[in-house]
Design an enzyme around this catalytic site. Sequence first.
Site, PDB file in Angstrom:
ATOM      1  CG  HIS A  14      -2.018  17.461   8.388  1.00 27.71           C
ATOM      2  ND1 HIS A  14      -2.152  17.945   9.681  1.00 27.71           N
ATOM      3  CD2 HIS A  14      -3.149  16.750   8.146  1.00 27.71           C
ATOM      4  CE1 HIS A  14      -3.316  17.543  10.186  1.00 27.71           C
ATOM      5  NE2 HIS A  14      -3.936  16.819   9.258  1.00 27.71           N
ATOM      6  CG  HIS A  16      -6.371  12.732   7.451  1.00 21.13           C
ATOM      7  ND1 HIS A  16      -6.412  12.366   8.774  1.00 21.13           N
ATOM      8  CD2 HIS A  16      -6.269  14.080   7.440  1.00 21.13           C
ATOM      9  CE1 HIS A  16      -6.353  13.453   9.534  1.00 21.13           C
ATOM     10  NE2 HIS A  16      -6.255  14.515   8.745  1.00 21.13           N
ATOM     11  CG  LEU A  17      -1.897   8.657   3.040  1.00 18.75           C
ATOM     12  CD1 LEU A  17      -0.545   7.955   2.904  1.00 18.75           C
ATOM     13  CD2 LEU A  17      -2.309   9.292   1.713  1.00 18.75           C
ATOM     14  CG  ASN A  42      -7.357  10.753  11.904  1.00 22.06           C
ATOM     15  OD1 ASN A  42      -6.545  10.530  10.998  1.00 22.06           O
ATOM     16  ND2 ASN A  42      -8.407  11.532  11.739  1.00 22.06           N
ATOM     17  CE  LYS A 100      -2.969  16.337  14.540  1.00 19.17           C
ATOM     18  NZ  LYS A 100      -3.802  16.007  13.412  1.00 19.17           N
ATOM     19  CG  HIS A 137      -7.184  19.093  15.565  1.00 19.07           C
ATOM     20  ND1 HIS A 137      -7.655  18.681  14.342  1.00 19.07           N
ATOM     21  CD2 HIS A 137      -8.121  19.945  16.047  1.00 19.07           C
ATOM     22  CE1 HIS A 137      -8.829  19.259  14.093  1.00 19.07           C
ATOM     23  NE2 HIS A 137      -9.135  20.025  15.122  1.00 19.07           N
ATOM     24  CG  HIS A 175      -5.325  21.369  10.304  1.00 17.84           C
ATOM     25  ND1 HIS A 175      -5.618  21.814  11.571  1.00 17.84           N
ATOM     26  CD2 HIS A 175      -5.458  20.023  10.341  1.00 17.84           C
ATOM     27  CE1 HIS A 175      -5.918  20.775  12.332  1.00 17.84           C
ATOM     28  NE2 HIS A 175      -5.820  19.671  11.603  1.00 17.84           N
ATOM     29  CG  ASP A 248      -6.475  18.346   7.261  1.00 16.92           C
ATOM     30  OD1 ASP A 248      -6.327  17.152   7.575  1.00 16.92           O
ATOM     31  OD2 ASP A 248      -7.340  19.080   7.756  1.00 16.92           O
TER      32      ASP A 248
HETATM   33  C1  NCD Z   1      -9.823  15.012   9.288  1.00 19.02           C
HETATM   34  C2  NCD Z   1     -10.301  13.578   9.056  1.00 19.02           C
HETATM   35  O1  NCD Z   1     -11.364  13.402   8.452  1.00 19.02           O
HETATM   36  O2  NCD Z   1      -9.592  12.661   9.451  1.00 19.02           O
HETATM   37  N1  NCD Z   1     -10.891  15.900   8.981  1.00 19.02           N
HETATM   38  C3  NCD Z   1     -10.785  17.210   8.682  1.00 19.02           C
HETATM   39  O3  NCD Z   1     -11.818  17.866   8.529  1.00 19.02           O
HETATM   40  N2  NCD Z   1      -9.627  17.794   8.512  1.00 19.02           N
HETATM   41  C4  NCD Z   1      -9.318  15.147  10.694  1.00 19.02           C
HETATM   42  C5  NCD Z   1      -8.633  16.453  10.979  1.00 19.02           C
HETATM   43  O4  NCD Z   1      -7.514  16.706  10.510  1.00 19.02           O
HETATM   44  O5  NCD Z   1      -9.222  17.272  11.698  1.00 19.02           O
HETATM   45 ZN    ZN Z   2      -5.952  16.399   9.406  1.00 19.07          ZN
END
Ligand code: NCD
Ligand code: ZN
Length: 343
Positions: A14, A16-17, A42, A100, A137, A175, A248
């Site tokens: 998991h 976010h890149l 996202n 997702k 989520h 998460h 995450d």
């Molecule tokens: C994530 C994001 O910023 O894209 N933020 C986070 O607090 N984990 C989105 C997510 O996984 O809820």
């Molecule tokens: Zn996330």
Amino acid sequence: MTDKLTITAPDDWHVHLRDEEMLERVVAYTARCFRRAIVMPNLRTPVTSVDAARRYRERILSASPEGVAFTPLMTAYLTESTDPDDLEQGFQEGVFTAAKLYPANATTNSAAGVTDLAQIASVLSRMEFIGMPLLIHGEVTDADIDVFDREAVFIERHLRSLRTRHPELKVVFEHITTEQAVDFVGSSNRNLAATITPHHLQINRNAMFLGGLRSDFYCLPVVKREQHRLALRLAATSGDPRFFLGTDSAPHPRAGKDTSCGCAGIFNAPYALESYAQVFAEEEAMHHLEAFASLNGPAFYGLPVNNDTVTLEKVAVEVPKLVNGLVPFHAGETLPWRLQPCM
Ligand code: NCD
Ligand code: ZN
């Protein structure tokens, strides 16, 4: 205790890149340590189509450091207009590894998410049929539900019945942050697993208020009370195959953090494995780190484990206050284990 640990190379289930300039800034930190990563969809324009995912994967690969074997595993962002046939096509073509589910407005860039699970029933049935994992989520978004209770309420209002309606659907509860989620996943017999982040193992909600409002410790689902952190630590370090690594890591530009309305997300990619290693060492469970980081995830996704190894050594590593202009998790702290070779 030994001062070196060699394990099968890990994956991040998991992350976010991001895209464009931020992607360029962050991808190397994931790629240096993890061989594969489940990439969250996202983006500002969510990744909802097979073509968009294919193009995003190309951008990730071009931004990745040369000579590093890194495979981004793409996910589809589910909306109420997702077409089951498109989703299946993306899965069968090997573009989408999973899909997702963001409840609408639960977190960053989730406005296009799902308001009512009934609207995507046919999509979920198709995923169940073809064996495509659903990544959730798990928070309700109702304004009248306390923000610290949103995960626990999601289990009771949505997750239990979803599991009954779709017993063969493979679900990853992403998460997780509460004792209730640990118990729910731990008591399920099959087809349900959970990822756990380093920060939810390391900090409780006090961290967000230490000497002032600290947006660097603000993420969603928000960190909870100490009792929940302790339950997560037990689950992660237990060796139970239902729990595995998902950082995450969610970078935001400084301007998004240093403001009166800070964005949710913790950038933990640079020292993620070191952070997990500290937790496993403290819990005297280093012998379970490999299962959590490198074996349980592939087993759940039905993928082979990586065929090389990484080594952690008990050498203190100082985490800088800034990494490429971003504040990393553990900024300014010293962690007891480091990944070899060090960057
Ligand atoms: C994530 C994001 O910023 O894209 N933020 C986070 O607090 N984990 C989105 C997510 O996984 O809820
Ligand atoms: Zn996330």
